[in-house]
Design a protein around this motif. Structure first.
Motif, PDB file in Angstrom:
ATOM      1  N   LEU A  21      -9.815   8.242   0.780  1.00 12.56           N
ATOM      2  CA  LEU A  21      -8.468   8.500   1.288  1.00 12.56           C
ATOM      3  C   LEU A  21      -8.517   9.352   2.555  1.00 12.56           C
ATOM      4  CD1 LEU A  21      -6.474   9.161  -2.007  1.00 12.56           C
ATOM      5  CD2 LEU A  21      -6.842   7.016  -0.789  1.00 12.56           C
ATOM      6  N   LYS A  60      -7.321   7.731  -6.851  1.00 10.46           N
ATOM      7  CA  LYS A  60      -8.118   8.835  -6.338  1.00 10.46           C
ATOM      8  C   LYS A  60      -9.424   8.956  -7.109  1.00 10.46           C
ATOM      9  CE  LYS A  60      -4.961  11.847  -7.096  1.00 10.46           C
ATOM     10  NZ  LYS A  60      -4.325  13.163  -7.185  1.00 10.46           N
ATOM     11  N   ALA A 105      -1.820   5.707  -4.717  1.00 10.07           N
ATOM     12  CA  ALA A 105      -3.233   5.501  -4.384  1.00 10.07           C
ATOM     13  C   ALA A 105      -4.128   5.930  -5.544  1.00 10.07           C
ATOM     14  CB  ALA A 105      -3.579   6.312  -3.129  1.00 10.07           C
ATOM     15  N   SER A 132      -0.227   7.884   5.589  1.00 10.00           N
ATOM     16  CA  SER A 132      -1.213   8.964   5.664  1.00 10.00           C
ATOM     17  C   SER A 132      -0.678  10.243   5.018  1.00 10.00           C
ATOM     18  CB  SER A 132      -1.584   9.230   7.121  1.00 10.00           C
ATOM     19  OG  SER A 132      -2.193   8.092   7.703  1.00 10.00           O
ATOM     20  N   ASP A 169     -10.649  12.979  -2.328  1.00  7.82           N
ATOM     21  CA  ASP A 169     -11.120  11.601  -2.345  1.00  7.82           C
ATOM     22  C   ASP A 169     -11.615  11.256  -0.937  1.00  7.82           C
ATOM     23  OD1 ASP A 169     -11.471   8.848  -2.354  1.00  7.82           O
ATOM     24  OD2 ASP A 169      -9.832   8.517  -3.765  1.00  7.82           O
ATOM     25  N   GLN A 208      -9.410   7.142   5.365  1.00  8.75           N
ATOM     26  CA  GLN A 208      -8.290   6.298   5.782  1.00  8.75           C
ATOM     27  C   GLN A 208      -7.311   7.078   6.660  1.00  8.75           C
ATOM     28  OE1 GLN A 208      -6.347   4.324   2.515  1.00  8.75           O
ATOM     29  NE2 GLN A 208      -4.672   3.564   3.787  1.00  8.75           N
ATOM     30  N   ILE A 209      -7.052   8.336   6.288  1.00  4.03           N
ATOM     31  CA  ILE A 209      -6.136   9.173   7.081  1.00  4.03           C
ATOM     32  C   ILE A 209      -6.721   9.447   8.455  1.00  4.03           C
ATOM     33  CG2 ILE A 209      -5.014  11.426   7.205  1.00  4.03           C
ATOM     34  CD1 ILE A 209      -4.962  11.442   4.133  1.00  4.03           C
ATOM     35  N   LEU A 220      -0.802   9.840   1.296  1.00  2.00           N
ATOM     36  CA  LEU A 220      -2.167   9.959   0.792  1.00  2.00           C
ATOM     37  C   LEU A 220      -2.608  11.425   0.748  1.00  2.00           C
ATOM     38  CD1 LEU A 220      -3.902   6.958   2.626  1.00  2.00           C
ATOM     39  CD2 LEU A 220      -3.082   7.052   0.257  1.00  2.00           C
ATOM     40  N   ASP A 257       0.827  -1.208   0.000  1.00  2.00           N
ATOM     41  CA  ASP A 257       0.000   0.000   0.000  1.00  2.00           C
ATOM     42  C   ASP A 257       0.865   1.264   0.000  1.00  2.00           C
ATOM     43  OD1 ASP A 257      -2.300  -1.488  -0.003  1.00  2.00           O
ATOM     44  OD2 ASP A 257      -2.571  -1.429   2.184  1.00  2.00           O
ATOM     45  N   SER A 309      -1.011  13.157  -2.143  1.00  2.00           N
ATOM     46  CA  SER A 309      -1.572  12.723  -3.428  1.00  2.00           C
ATOM     47  C   SER A 309      -2.863  13.469  -3.757  1.00  2.00           C
ATOM     48  CB  SER A 309      -1.825  11.209  -3.399  1.00  2.00           C
ATOM     49  OG  SER A 309      -2.888  10.896  -2.504  1.00  2.00           O
ATOM     50  N   MET A 310      -3.527  14.065  -2.753  1.00  2.00           N
ATOM     51  CA  MET A 310      -4.746  14.848  -2.974  1.00  2.00           C
ATOM     52  C   MET A 310      -4.451  16.349  -3.015  1.00  2.00           C
ATOM     53  SD  MET A 310      -7.505  12.894  -0.504  1.00  2.00           S
ATOM     54  CE  MET A 310      -6.543  13.194   0.970  1.00  2.00           C
ATOM     55  N   THR A 321     -11.788  12.079  -6.990  1.00  2.00           N
ATOM     56  CA  THR A 321     -11.991  13.410  -6.436  1.00  2.00           C
ATOM     57  C   THR A 321     -13.435  13.852  -6.611  1.00  2.00           C
ATOM     58  OG1 THR A 321      -9.715  13.962  -6.985  1.00  2.00           O
ATOM     59  CG2 THR A 321     -11.202  15.787  -6.490  1.00  2.00           C
TER      60      THR A 321
END
Length: 483
Positions: free
Chosen positions: A375, A330, A328, A452, A372, A378-379, A455, A323, A458-459, A332
């Motif tokens: 995500l 996404k 990851a 985290s 997302d 998850q964080i 992630l 992972d 990545s956003m 959005t």
């Protein structure tokens, strides 16, 4: 600092400015002093000529009384001339122009009367001042016609010594005073240059030297003339830009290091998944088969259950490695960040890892994020679980984790705070490093915060630890907005 080129001398600005001020000020003061003295002398000479010429004109009118019916009353004329000469300290001559244009001297009074170097009076009658003799002999000669009633052509000549405006010692004294005033102005000008030019220049030079040593938090004082102040402002703008670029480069360097670590872990994970994944799956399968055998005793069954649990734990670590290493996916979209945080908290309240911990969510439900949601969830799960574990280790009662959502200038901030013991200062720089953990062996892999943070980035967001007042730790997740 580089040395100057060979053959080129470097002069101090102080020396050049002082030398220039010396020349300019002294020349200016001396020139103005001599000019003022020369103009004063011109005015004095002109006033003296006008005064004597006016007196000669009046005397000529009085002398005309001595010429009556063609006879010359010499005694009265000489008496008049003697009285005027004694009063003014001048000399007089009376000349008559005969019919053959020859000059006949009728009277002479004073020390300069009859002086052979003097030119003869003009044959044509008229008021005249001889300036040439003034420059040559320092003597003033004024010829004034005497108006006689019988038509005789008679001229009155006044001879006076020139009274100078200033003498040679006066000029020397004036030169000394002018030089003294020039030196005083030079001292004042030097102080002005020191305060307005040299001091700000030295301050700017010191700031440049500190920047050359790598101190980019230097600001030059914006004092002095407008030009130097503008130069200092431009220098401060330059250092601010350099600091910003340095911060950007440091951040880029950090991201590059993280990317390199990610690539290395990715290669490691791929190898682990290939070399370890299949054998682990086989071990798990064999363990399940053995557990299904009825002949196995209780002790062997207990050992097999332990082997199966540890093998599954290894598989979970391998899954986390995969992972972390792979990007990851996404999706959005716009969603309510407060509503998503409440869902996470509702889910974790039933989790044994959050048992006994108070979970709270605060914020405006109308605040929408553009990211997302999976995500973000998850964080948040990872941050809340870490906060719950830290809160249970603290001394506060009850242990609490609070999630607060609020709007910043261009993003939404999600602050996750616990009331645990906090993060030690020596640990903070390594919080987001892969495989770094403060838990005991077997309780964590040290990948949660690293995953985290990856992630969040990545956003187009970020995840960081913030220093805060009070007990506990504070993590802030920045999520882009839909606006």
């Amino acid at each position: 600092m580089a040395d100057p080129a060979p053959g080129k001398r470097r002069y101090s600005l102080r020396v050049e400015l002082i030398a220039m001020l010396t020349i300019v000020l002294v020349m200016a003061v001396v020139s103005l002093s001599f000019t003022a003295e020369w103009l004063g002398q011109r005015r004095h000479d002109q006033q003296e000529i006008e005064r004597l010429q006016s007196h000669a004109r009046g005397l000529a009118m009085l002398a005309a009384r001595s010429f009556r019916n063609g006879d010359l009353q010499r005694e009265s004329l000489e008496e008049l001339l003697h009285d005027s000469a004694a009063q003014l300290g001048v000399s007089y001559e009376i000349h008559r122009i005969r019919a053959d244009d020859e000059l006949e001297q009728l009277a002479s009074v004073g020390v300069h009367a009859g002086f052979e170097a003097l030119p003869a009076p003009p044959i044509q009658l008229g008021s005249r001042v001889d300036d040439q003799l003034l420059d040559r002999y320092q003597m003033l000669i004024i010829d004034e016609p005497i108006p006689t009633r019988d038509g005789q052509r008679v001229t009155l000549r006044m001879i006076a010594e020139h009274s100078p405006w200033a003498r040679s010692h006066d000029w020397r004294e004036m030169l000394i005073v002018a030089v003294g005033v020039g030196v005083l102005l030079l001292v004042l000008g030097g102080l002005l240059v020191e305060l307005q030019v040299l001091r700000p220049t030295r301050a700017l030079e010191a700031a440049v030297a500190r920047v050359a040593k790598g101190e980019l938090d230097v600001e030059a004082p914006t004092e002095g003339p407008a030009e130097l102040a503008e130069l200092a402002l431009a220098f401060n703008d330059m250092t601010a830009s350099l600091r910003e670029q340095q911060s950007t480069l440091a951040s880029a360097h950090e991201r590059l290091q993280r990317a390199e670590r990610l690539a290395a872990i990715g290669r490691l994970a791929a190898g682990v998944a290939h070399e370890v994944g299949n054998p682990l799956a086989a071990i798990v399968g064999y363990t399940e088969l053995l557990l299904g055998e009825p002949q196995i005793g209780a002790d062997a069954s207990d050992l097999l259950v332990r082997v199966q649990a540890q093998t599954q734990r290894i598989q979970a670590i391998v899954a986390q490695l995969l992972d972390y290493s792979k990007p990851a996916k996404k999706a959005t979209l716009a969603f309510s960040l407060v509503a998503r945080a409440q869902e996470v908290v509702t889910l974790l309240r039933a989790d044994p890892r959050c048992a006994g911990v108070t979970l709270e969510v605060a914020g405006d439900p109308e605040l929408e994020a553009f990211a997302d949601p999976a995500l973000v969830e998850q964080i948040l799960i990872n941050l809340v679980l870490n906060g719950a574990r830290a809160a249970r280790e603290g001394d506060e009662d009850p242990p609490k984790v609070r999630v607060r959502v609020r709007a910043l200038a261009d993003a939404l901030a999600v602050d996750v705070r616990d009331n645990g013991p906090g993060v030690p200062d020596d640990v903070r720089p390594r919080l987001f490093e892969p495989f770094f953990t403060t838990r005991s062996a077997g309780e964590g892999t040290g990948l949660g915060l690293a995953i985290s943070q990856g992630l969040a980035e990545s956003m187009e967001g970020s995840l960081e630890y913030l220093d805060s007042e009070g007990p506990g730790a504070l993590f802030r997740l920045l999520v882009p907005t839909s606006s």
